[in-house]
Design an enzyme around this catalytic site. Sequence first.
Site: not given
Ligand code: SAH
Length: 358
Positions: A94, A107, A114, A118, A121, A163-164, A195, A217-218, A294, A337
């Site tokens: 996607e 994006c 992935c 997390c 996600c 993905g990462e 990211s 992504s913190l 989200n 996201c």
């Molecule tokens: N794997 C990489 C690239 C993905 S970026 C990374 O983690 O940075 C996608 C971003 O959306 C990341 O910051 C992820 O943590 C965030 N994300 C994942 N699930 C989400 C959700 N349900 N709501 C909002 N942000 C989310």
Amino acid sequence: MSDSRPHLQDHSIETLRERFAEQGVAPYRAEQVAGWLYARGVDESAAMTDLPGDLRAWLDRSWRLRALAWDAIERSADGTRKGRLRAQDGALVESVLIPEGERTTLCISTQVGCPLACSFCATGALGFKRNLRAAEILDQVCRMREALAPGERITNVVFMGMGEPLLNLPAVIESVRVLLHPKAFALGPRRITVSTAGVVPRIGALLDAVPVNLAVSLHASTDALRDRLVPLNRRFPLSVLLGALRAHASVTARRPVFFEYTLMDGVNDGVEDARRLARLLRGLPSKVNLIPMNPHEDSEERPSPPEVVERFAAELARHDLTVTVRRPRGSDIAAACGQLAARARTVRPGSESTCSTP
Ligand code: SAH
């Protein structure tokens, strides 16, 4: 019938020059083909009118010029468009087009599924299928151009889809080189953001190879919480991650790191969390993007209420951090996201058109 020709889009223009030369084709032809494919959006050799006939025939024999086919496109009420694209092996990826004023950000995804899992996600809930090849990363840009409105063009590309990226680093670097190349997509380095959830040993390799923006992504300000939300934290805890960032030359040169922080109701959204976050980032050139969670069916977490988001943002600002609150975009079509999961299958008819001119 399977196609055994190599993917032309797997290679940066620099590498392509070498491949062409090895086969007795003048290296400058690589720029010419890239100009057609990426700048003009033409992927039929027959339409590359300034190439001699024998070169066009060689291109057809030797290379594949597209890697993805349309599976479906969905349009959000807010103008966001989500494309679901199919790779040759049937894998679905996607990509999301997000218009925001003068900009249109694309994006893109780097893996099918992935491995990082997390907790909040949707992509993580899919598990890991495979890395995308560079051609499949770049072809998302070619295909998604077909979904642009008249006069609209892609101004920014973010590697924030499924993905990462740092677990697929060679393909990510090769695709970034094509996005940057003046004869290809000609994007400025500030318009590309990669990211990561924090694959520490690969951060330097990325930043040393290509001059992109880095986003991290913190989502948490303590290891106890981040271990739970982003399991990768157990391997690379906050002190290691932030220490590596502070030590990198681009950061010491005051290039900011973008930090993503998804606000989840009652989980990581207290004033104490904001204060701890500000302390963690003190002295590190940074911009914080707050993303209200989200929601989706694979997670129990809920978005923080707007007043809590405001309070969190205000607390960070009080500590002199630059903060943006990201509005959810495309949530009605599960394009926001963390909602990308490429699950449903609806087929869009008439989907084999060529790249449109941006
Ligand atoms: N794997 C990489 C690239 C993905 S970026 C990374 O983690 O940075 C996608 C971003 O959306 C990341 O910051 C992820 O943590 C965030 N994300 C994942 N699930 C989400 C959700 N349900 N709501 C909002 N942000 C989310």
